[in-house]
Write a protein that holds these residues in place. Structure first.
Motif, PDB file in Angstrom:
ATOM      1  N   LYS A  67      10.647  45.718  13.538  1.00 46.05           N
ATOM      2  CA  LYS A  67       9.797  45.288  14.649  1.00 46.05           C
ATOM      3  C   LYS A  67      10.251  45.850  15.991  1.00 46.05           C
ATOM      4  CE  LYS A  67       7.909  41.059  12.635  1.00 46.05           C
ATOM      5  NZ  LYS A  67       7.791  39.577  12.765  1.00 46.05           N
ATOM      6  N   ARG A  68      11.455  46.392  16.030  1.00 45.87           N
ATOM      7  CA  ARG A  68      11.944  47.038  17.246  1.00 45.87           C
ATOM      8  C   ARG A  68      11.645  48.532  17.258  1.00 45.87           C
ATOM      9  NH1 ARG A  68      16.303  43.740  19.860  1.00 45.87           N
ATOM     10  NH2 ARG A  68      16.539  41.848  18.616  1.00 45.87           N
ATOM     11  N   GLY A  69      10.982  49.009  16.212  1.00 48.54           N
ATOM     12  CA  GLY A  69      10.593  50.415  16.183  1.00 48.54           C
ATOM     13  C   GLY A  69      11.541  51.313  15.424  1.00 48.54           C
ATOM     14  N   ILE A  70      12.532  50.722  14.751  1.00 50.58           N
ATOM     15  CA  ILE A  70      13.482  51.505  13.947  1.00 50.58           C
ATOM     16  C   ILE A  70      13.048  51.380  12.499  1.00 50.58           C
ATOM     17  CG2 ILE A  70      15.898  51.763  13.273  1.00 50.58           C
ATOM     18  CD1 ILE A  70      16.539  50.427  16.049  1.00 50.58           C
ATOM     19  N   GLY A  71      12.487  52.450  11.949  1.00 49.77           N
ATOM     20  CA  GLY A  71      11.732  52.350  10.706  1.00 49.77           C
ATOM     21  C   GLY A  71      12.485  52.573   9.417  1.00 49.77           C
ATOM     22  N   SER A  72      13.752  52.992   9.492  1.00 48.44           N
ATOM     23  CA  SER A  72      14.489  53.328   8.270  1.00 48.44           C
ATOM     24  C   SER A  72      15.890  52.731   8.306  1.00 48.44           C
ATOM     25  CB  SER A  72      14.575  54.846   8.103  1.00 48.44           C
ATOM     26  OG  SER A  72      13.288  55.419   7.981  1.00 48.44           O
ATOM     27  N   THR A  73      16.467  52.561   7.113  1.00 50.58           N
ATOM     28  CA  THR A  73      17.774  51.914   7.010  1.00 50.58           C
ATOM     29  C   THR A  73      18.797  52.811   6.337  1.00 50.58           C
ATOM     30  OG1 THR A  73      17.130  50.837   4.935  1.00 50.58           O
ATOM     31  CG2 THR A  73      16.844  49.576   6.974  1.00 50.58           C
ATOM     32  N   TRP A  74      20.010  52.688   6.835  1.00 51.41           N
ATOM     33  CA  TRP A  74      21.193  53.385   6.312  1.00 51.41           C
ATOM     34  C   TRP A  74      22.085  52.279   5.752  1.00 51.41           C
ATOM     35  CZ3 TRP A  74      24.812  56.135  10.374  1.00 51.41           C
ATOM     36  CH2 TRP A  74      25.995  56.558   9.753  1.00 51.41           C
ATOM     37  N   ASN A  75      22.052  52.112   4.448  1.00 53.88           N
ATOM     38  CA  ASN A  75      22.749  51.022   3.761  1.00 53.88           C
ATOM     39  C   ASN A  75      24.176  51.480   3.473  1.00 53.88           C
ATOM     40  OD1 ASN A  75      20.343  48.978   2.912  1.00 53.88           O
ATOM     41  ND2 ASN A  75      19.649  51.101   2.970  1.00 53.88           N
ATOM     42  N   ASP A  76      25.110  50.969   4.264  1.00 52.72           N
ATOM     43  CA  ASP A  76      26.450  51.555   4.317  1.00 52.72           C
ATOM     44  C   ASP A  76      27.521  50.523   3.968  1.00 52.72           C
ATOM     45  OD1 ASP A  76      28.255  53.609   4.720  1.00 52.72           O
ATOM     46  OD2 ASP A  76      28.261  53.440   6.905  1.00 52.72           O
ATOM     47  N   ASN A  77      28.727  51.010   3.730  1.00 50.04           N
ATOM     48  CA  ASN A  77      29.882  50.154   3.441  1.00 50.04           C
ATOM     49  C   ASN A  77      29.558  49.130   2.353  1.00 50.04           C
ATOM     50  OD1 ASN A  77      30.100  50.720   6.694  1.00 50.04           O
ATOM     51  ND2 ASN A  77      32.071  50.876   5.643  1.00 50.04           N
ATOM     52  N   ASN A  78      28.836  49.582   1.333  1.00 49.38           N
ATOM     53  CA  ASN A  78      28.345  48.674   0.297  1.00 49.38           C
ATOM     54  C   ASN A  78      29.041  48.889  -1.045  1.00 49.38           C
ATOM     55  OD1 ASN A  78      27.120  51.180   0.028  1.00 49.38           O
ATOM     56  ND2 ASN A  78      25.032  50.409  -0.156  1.00 49.38           N
ATOM     57  N   GLU A  79      30.345  49.192  -0.978  1.00 44.71           N
ATOM     58  CA  GLU A  79      31.128  49.351  -2.205  1.00 44.71           C
ATOM     59  C   GLU A  79      31.470  48.013  -2.859  1.00 44.71           C
ATOM     60  OE1 GLU A  79      30.756  52.809  -0.161  1.00 44.71           O
ATOM     61  OE2 GLU A  79      31.855  51.088   0.684  1.00 44.71           O
ATOM     62  N   TYR A  80      31.343  46.922  -2.125  1.00 46.58           N
ATOM     63  CA  TYR A  80      31.630  45.589  -2.659  1.00 46.58           C
ATOM     64  C   TYR A  80      33.046  45.517  -3.239  1.00 46.58           C
ATOM     65  CZ  TYR A  80      27.200  43.330  -1.776  1.00 46.58           C
ATOM     66  OH  TYR A  80      26.129  42.731  -1.152  1.00 46.58           O
ATOM     67  N   GLU A  81      34.017  45.761  -2.351  1.00 49.72           N
ATOM     68  CA  GLU A  81      35.416  45.709  -2.771  1.00 49.72           C
ATOM     69  C   GLU A  81      35.878  44.252  -2.857  1.00 49.72           C
ATOM     70  OE1 GLU A  81      38.296  48.420  -1.295  1.00 49.72           O
ATOM     71  OE2 GLU A  81      36.785  49.857  -0.636  1.00 49.72           O
ATOM     72  N   ILE A  82      35.402  43.590  -3.884  1.00 47.44           N
ATOM     73  CA  ILE A  82      35.760  42.205  -4.196  1.00 47.44           C
ATOM     74  C   ILE A  82      36.658  42.248  -5.425  1.00 47.44           C
ATOM     75  CG2 ILE A  82      34.883  39.931  -4.858  1.00 47.44           C
ATOM     76  CD1 ILE A  82      32.200  40.773  -3.547  1.00 47.44           C
ATOM     77  N   TRP A  83      37.906  41.856  -5.263  1.00 48.14           N
ATOM     78  CA  TRP A  83      38.858  41.989  -6.367  1.00 48.14           C
ATOM     79  C   TRP A  83      39.120  40.671  -7.090  1.00 48.14           C
ATOM     80  CZ3 TRP A  83      37.858  46.545  -6.993  1.00 48.14           C
ATOM     81  CH2 TRP A  83      37.812  47.474  -5.961  1.00 48.14           C
ATOM     82  N   ASP A  84      38.402  39.634  -6.714  1.00 46.11           N
ATOM     83  CA  ASP A  84      38.353  38.387  -7.481  1.00 46.11           C
ATOM     84  C   ASP A  84      37.328  38.611  -8.587  1.00 46.11           C
ATOM     85  OD1 ASP A  84      38.050  35.845  -8.479  1.00 46.11           O
ATOM     86  OD2 ASP A  84      37.328  34.943  -6.610  1.00 46.11           O
ATOM     87  N   HIS A  85      37.796  39.081  -9.731  1.00 46.34           N
ATOM     88  CA  HIS A  85      36.915  39.543 -10.800  1.00 46.34           C
ATOM     89  C   HIS A  85      35.892  38.497 -11.199  1.00 46.34           C
ATOM     90  CE1 HIS A  85      35.957  42.179 -14.283  1.00 46.34           C
ATOM     91  NE2 HIS A  85      35.757  41.038 -14.928  1.00 46.34           N
ATOM     92  N   HIS A  86      36.310  37.229 -11.181  1.00 44.89           N
ATOM     93  CA  HIS A  86      35.432  36.160 -11.659  1.00 44.89           C
ATOM     94  C   HIS A  86      34.682  35.461 -10.532  1.00 44.89           C
ATOM     95  CE1 HIS A  86      37.031  36.684 -15.653  1.00 44.89           C
ATOM     96  NE2 HIS A  86      38.263  36.582 -15.176  1.00 44.89           N
TER      97      HIS A  86
END
Length: 785
Positions: A415-434
């Motif tokens: 809605k602010r006029g920025i029409g595209s997304t850069w989905n970044d830093n999404n490696e999901y470094e979660i080391w609590d396996h469960h």
């Protein structure tokens, strides 16, 4: 782990059989197509994770909550011939055969010239291992010395993976060594192998848990040479395919995992980016200054990727927060970019730092992945290291999280006029396996599906963009993911380091992604981290980058300088020339993108993919093909005065793109080079469609259509396509012009045919021949399309 040995036939069905293994487990074998089999093992007759987010046969996207592993929809599933013997069971189509022997061993064969030939078999001394107290598992196959192995997606080092060991564990590997670092950002458990006399085969393990591939690094005296796939958790569920040539396997993998998104044409233009602008206190002024600079320096440009500094509070990043001090008028800024036809792409991250202004709101709504009881007796939001602090990752298997995300993408950006997304830093470094994901109602350990989270994050962004502008094709970027990501977004090789060797090894890394079904890719041109590039390196990097689908100059230099086309005035002309060459080639590149999206044709291709008959092409190479017809051999070495180029065996020979000199094929040549030289060669017998006069990538920006004809020597008849549409619409009026080129000793003739309901952007074209072509052009040099 236990070595699985005993089995009996449990059931037969139309698509295959199930075997009862070691009394407790089920091994399912299904024939999905003539040359595609699936083998899946259920420990204790139950799936560890009953859903997949990677498999999406043509025309069937994976459901948001995952595709059931029991679902075979979308596959032809021809009924195999099943023959049982005392010592084995055999399933076969007309082309592919699997023998399962006692003790448990799978042997794979293909019918070639009427004879069955073995192409791979399980290790005789134990092929399948299964954890006793957990779901760890392993698959061991025999290994033949000298057989090259390709695939594994985004991996450093040589394209041939044989003899090495690799890990799949998505990491934020900033400043990685492009020759040696492993693992990187993506999880791609897929390999292809070329045998000596039994064609080529591929195997894709549909498991998102952490895993390792040992392709000959490991030796064990108690076993004949072997290769291994080992996983810490999940299900052993693999797809085995065979083909005479690798190209068919590449295309099949891309199709198996959902195909390739078709973004707007402007995504092929130059995209500016840097951390520095949005980190600055006057970020909006810095960004708007970029518009002035591309105009001043006469640099074609179509987009700018806004790094996350616009969300900052202090030195940290807070997704969907706007720093009003830095960016007082984002809507006005977006309009100024739009007025100059430069698209904005905003960086967004899936983790909220613990002091994010909206953290408590999101935590109370349980939109985060929740910690395991072992890590947190209260089972509150998981906490992971993120951007110099701790934060919690959003759970995209929770429908309420997905809605929250889409709402914020819409309100904070679209809605602010920025029409595209850069989905970044999404490696999901979660080391609590469960740690627990909502799993759309059925909880899932995050260790089973970390690489699916960036896919689902990107899909949520995709859906938001599509809902906001339903008539337009969305454009997205994502850094991390797994097979299936490419059906929503473009990707790149992450935060590379600025040094000469990165230029060479990133090129091979990109080809590895392309061979694994990720076609729309690129690299941070100029290098992202470390020192700023010296002028020569910067020129060579740009000259290389203009031939990749994603062409972005991006940086976070140690000395706080910015990689920009004009950063070195003494070479700005050369940078401009390279970028303008890309814009001249956009009709060809856009046609390649269309072929990737509709015909599963890789855009970037190692030489052996199209010239497998030529033994020299199987050696490691510093050249590649853009589409089927342009051989790219840019200079990769500092101070080079010549460039050695191999021209694959091809009856029509090869033309130098710039000089118009013809060369016989099947030979090495030495090309003299200066800093201005961009060695490009054209397959003899093709026509390269080009445009003139454009400084933006939208079709109407082109002022003149050029058909650059590069005839084959001797007698030949060939056809080259030109795809055209409005460059934006989801359902555009389109046309494909087939450019037919006939040549013989008497002369050359060029004609066109057209498919589709649309019309060419330019109704007339000028035919251009290379300088060394002496035969007369029978066709007028000006031709109607």
């Amino acid at each position: 782990m236990k070595n699985l040995k005993s089995w009996v036939l449990e059931t037969r069905r139309a698509s295959g059989v199930s075997l009862r293994v070691e009394q407790n487990h089920l091994l399912h074998i299904d024939v999905l197509d003539e040359t595609l089999f699936r083998v899946s093992l259920q420990k204790d007759a139950t799936w560890r994770l009953s859903r997949s987010w990677t498999i999406a046969p043509p025309g069937i996207d994976a459901p948001w909550d995952g595709r059931s592993r029991d679902d075979l929809a979308g596959f032809p599933c021809p009924s195999p011939e099943v023959v049982t013997h005392e010592t084995e069971i055999c399933l076969s189509t007309d082309t592919l055969r699997l023998k399962v022997k006692h003790p448990l061993q799978m042997i794979w064969e293909a019918k070639i010239d009427g004879q069955w030939r073995e192409f791979v078999r399980d290790r005789a001394t134990g092929g399948l291992h299964l954890g006793l107290r957990d779901h760890a598992h392993a698959h061991y196959l025999n290994r033949i010395s000298g057989e090259p192995v390709f695939g594994l997606g985004e991996k450093t080092g040589p394209l041939n993976r044989a003899g090495k060991r690799y890990e799949m564990r998505n990491l934020d590997a900033m400043g990685y060594d492009a020759e040696h670092t492993d693992p990187l950002y993506k999880h791609v458990p897929f390999t292809m192998t070329r045998t000596q006399n039994a064609g080529c085969w591929s195997i894709f393990y549909d498991n998102l848990a952490g895993c390792w591939f040992d392709l000959g690094n490991e030796l064990d005296n108690y076993h004949a040479p072997y290769r291994a796939y080992r996983a810490e958790d999940g299900d052993l569920d693999f797809y085995m395919s065979w083909a005479p040539e690798l190209l068919e396997l590449v295309k099949r993998q891309e199709q198996l995992t959902g195909g390739t998104a078709f973004p707007p044409r402007w995504s092929l233009g130059y995209s500016g980016s840097t951390m520095s602008y949005t980190d600055a206190d006057n970020a909006q002024a810095q960004l708007e200054g970029f518009l002035s600079k591309i105009k001043t320096h006469d640099i074609p440009c179509d987009s700018f990727q806004m790094s996350s500094g616009y969300t900052s509070i202090g030195d940290k990043r807070y997704v969907f927060n706007w720093n009003d001090g830095k960016m007082p008028d984002p809507q006005g800024m977006a309009k100024r970019f739009a007025d100059q036809q430069v698209h904005l792409i905003a960086n967004i991250k899936p983790c909220l730092l613990q002091d994010h202004p909206r953290y408590t709101e999101v935590a109370e709504a349980k939109l985060f992945i929740q910690a395991s009881a072992e890590a947190d007796p209260q089972e509150g939001p998981e906490r992971s290291v993120f951007w110099d602090d701790e934060g919690s990752h959003l759970d995209f298997t929770n429908p309420y999280t997905v809605q929250w995300w889409k709402s914020n993408v819409t309100s904070a950006l679209l809605k602010r006029g920025i029409g595209s997304t850069w989905n970044d830093n999404n490696e999901y470094e979660i080391w609590d396996h469960h740690a627990q994901c909502s799993g759309f109602g059925t909880g899932i350990d995050v260790g089973l599906m970390r690489p699916a989270m960036p896919i689902l994050m990107t899909r949520a962004s995709f859906d938001a963009q599509q809902a906001f502008a339903p008539e337009k094709r969305p454009y997205l970027i994502s850094r991390s993911g797994a097979p299936g990501l490419q059906r929503y977004a473009q990707t790149w090789s992450g935060d590379n380091r600025t040094e000469w060797k990165t230029l060479r090894w990133n090129q091979r890394l990109g080809l590895g992604m392309s061979l694994s079904g990720f076609y729309n890719i690129g690299h941070d041109v100029g290098g992202f981290s470390g020192p700023r590039p010296e002028p020569e390196l910067f020129v060579r990097w740009v000259q290389n980058g203009v031939f990749h689908p994603r062409f972005t100059i991006h940086s976070w230099n140690d000395d706080r300088t910015v990689n920009e086309p004009w950063m070195y005035p003494e070479v700005t002309d050369l940078i401009r020339d390279a970028i303008r060459l890309r814009y001249r080639l956009l009709p060809y590149i856009y046609t390649c993108l269309w072929q990737a999206a509709t015909q599963s044709e890789p855009m970037l291709r190692p030489l052996f993919l199209d010239f497998s008959h030529d033994p020299e092409t199987w050696n490691e190479s510093d050249s590649f093909l853009l589409g089927r017809d342009l051989l790219i051999a840019t200079v990769l070495d500092k101070g080079a005065q010549t460039r050695a180029v191999y021209l694959p065996q091809h009856e029509g020979g090869w033309w130098e793109f710039h000089s118009g000199t013809w060369h016989a094929s099947g030979q090495w040549i030495e090309v003299p080079v200066t800093l201005a030289t961009i060695p490009v060669f054209v397959r003899g017998g093709v026509v390269i469609p080009m445009g003139e006069g454009a400084d933006r990538a939208f079709p109407a920006a082109e002022k003149k259509r050029i058909l650059a004809a590069f005839p084959a020597k001797g007698t030949a008849r060939t056809s080259s396509p030109l795809y055209e549409d409005d460059g934006l619409s989801r359902t555009p009026e389109w046309c494909v012009t087939h450019i037919d080129l006939e040549s013989d000793a008497a002369g050359l003739h060029l004609s066109t045919r057209r498919d589709g309901s649309g019309t060419p952007v330019l109704s007339d074209a000028t035919i251009v021949l290379p300088a060394d072509e002496t035969r007369a052009l029978v066709t007028p040099k000006e031709i109607c399309l």
